[in-house]
Design an enzyme around this catalytic site. Sequence first.
Site, PDB file in Angstrom:
ATOM      1  N   ASN A  44       0.834  -1.200   0.000  1.00  0.00           N
ATOM      2  CA  ASN A  44       0.000   0.000   0.000  1.00  0.00           C
ATOM      3  C   ASN A  44       0.868   1.250   0.000  1.00  0.00           C
ATOM      4  OD1 ASN A  44       0.616  -0.907   2.663  1.00  0.00           O
ATOM      5  ND2 ASN A  44      -1.046   0.281   3.549  1.00  0.00           N
ATOM      6  N   GLU A  46       0.241   5.200   0.706  1.00  0.00           N
ATOM      7  CA  GLU A  46      -0.730   6.197   1.158  1.00  0.00           C
ATOM      8  C   GLU A  46      -0.349   7.591   0.664  1.00  0.00           C
ATOM      9  OE1 GLU A  46      -1.151   5.517   5.402  1.00  0.00           O
ATOM     10  OE2 GLU A  46      -2.269   3.655   4.991  1.00  0.00           O
ATOM     11  N   CYS A  55      -4.009   0.503  -2.516  1.00  0.00           N
ATOM     12  CA  CYS A  55      -3.879  -0.724  -1.742  1.00  0.00           C
ATOM     13  C   CYS A  55      -2.764  -1.616  -2.305  1.00  0.00           C
ATOM     14  CB  CYS A  55      -5.185  -1.507  -1.767  1.00  0.00           C
ATOM     15  SG  CYS A  55      -6.485  -0.786  -0.744  1.00  0.00           S
ATOM     16  N   GLU A  57      -2.960  -4.748  -3.073  1.00  0.00           N
ATOM     17  CA  GLU A  57      -3.454  -5.588  -4.168  1.00  0.00           C
ATOM     18  C   GLU A  57      -3.410  -4.821  -5.486  1.00  0.00           C
ATOM     19  OE1 GLU A  57      -4.815  -4.937  -1.255  1.00  0.00           O
ATOM     20  OE2 GLU A  57      -6.061  -6.574  -0.523  1.00  0.00           O
ATOM     21  N   CYS A  88     -10.071  -5.150   0.645  1.00  0.00           N
ATOM     22  CA  CYS A  88     -11.203  -4.217   0.731  1.00  0.00           C
ATOM     23  C   CYS A  88     -12.147  -4.466  -0.457  1.00  0.00           C
ATOM     24  CB  CYS A  88     -10.699  -2.776   0.749  1.00  0.00           C
ATOM     25  SG  CYS A  88     -10.156  -2.171  -0.858  1.00  0.00           S
ATOM     26  N   CYS A  91     -10.766  -3.684  -3.929  1.00  0.00           N
ATOM     27  CA  CYS A  91      -9.749  -4.652  -4.372  1.00  0.00           C
ATOM     28  C   CYS A  91     -10.382  -5.982  -4.765  1.00  0.00           C
ATOM     29  CB  CYS A  91      -8.693  -4.852  -3.294  1.00  0.00           C
ATOM     30  SG  CYS A  91      -7.559  -3.451  -3.199  1.00  0.00           S
TER      31      CYS A  91
HETATM   32  N1  THU Z   1      -5.218  -1.722   2.583  1.00  0.00           N
HETATM   33  C1  THU Z   1      -4.670  -2.496   1.600  1.00  0.00           C
HETATM   34  O1  THU Z   1      -3.553  -2.223   1.116  1.00  0.00           O
HETATM   35  N2  THU Z   1      -5.374  -3.561   1.157  1.00  0.00           N
HETATM   36  C2  THU Z   1      -6.601  -3.900   1.636  1.00  0.00           C
HETATM   37  O2  THU Z   1      -7.291  -4.712   1.024  1.00  0.00           O
HETATM   38  C3  THU Z   1      -7.086  -3.307   2.877  1.00  0.00           C
HETATM   39  C4  THU Z   1      -6.530  -1.957   3.161  1.00  0.00           C
HETATM   40  C5  THU Z   1      -4.468  -0.545   3.045  1.00  0.00           C
HETATM   41  C6  THU Z   1      -5.055   0.751   2.567  1.00  0.00           C
HETATM   42  C7  THU Z   1      -4.538   1.716   3.613  1.00  0.00           C
HETATM   43  O3  THU Z   1      -3.234   2.144   3.199  1.00  0.00           O
HETATM   44  C8  THU Z   1      -4.394   0.855   4.860  1.00  0.00           C
HETATM   45  O4  THU Z   1      -4.457  -0.483   4.445  1.00  0.00           O
HETATM   46  C9  THU Z   1      -5.473   1.119   5.899  1.00  0.00           C
HETATM   47  O5  THU Z   1      -6.738   1.028   5.318  1.00  0.00           O
END
Ligand code: THU
Length: 135
Positions: A44, A46, A55, A57, A88, A91
């Site tokens: 991920n 941000e 994310c 994925e 999520c 994804c």
């Molecule tokens: N996150 C992912 O990378 N993949 C997911 O499927 C769930 C959430 C990340 C997004 C964000 O940077 C952090 O987790 C908190 O939501």
Amino acid sequence: MTIPDPRLLDAASGARLNAYAPYSNFKVGAAIRTLTGHIYVGCNVENVAYPEGTCAEAGAIAAMIVAGETEIAEILVIADSPSPVPPCGGCRQKIAEFAGQGATVTLCTTDGKARDMTVADLLPGVFSALHMDRA
Ligand code: THU
């Protein structure tokens, strides 16, 4: 009990270490094995404008596409969460674009818990191109 593929687990764990998650402090790694046997990873990333973050994925899918591949055989996701971390909603739809309904999605924690699901388990009633047949 699910025993994750060690190559995918190593790849996703390594990618997770490079996650850029200064706002949530929640680092996620993902690794895709394609039908050709290659592995692609993502983490991920941000952003201070929170919705612009991506994310793990999505990163792994982007790496797969850049390499010229489009068929996910298996994907593993890992995070330091109390229970195996699920993708999520967005994804799930992204994974379904490139994976069959029966493809395995392995959800992992950094302390060794793992759970196997399929794409169909994660996204029942998936929206697909067939739903646009009359367009
Ligand atoms: N996150 C992912 O990378 N993949 C997911 O499927 C769930 C959430 C990340 C997004 C964000 O940077 C952090 O987790 C908190 O939501």
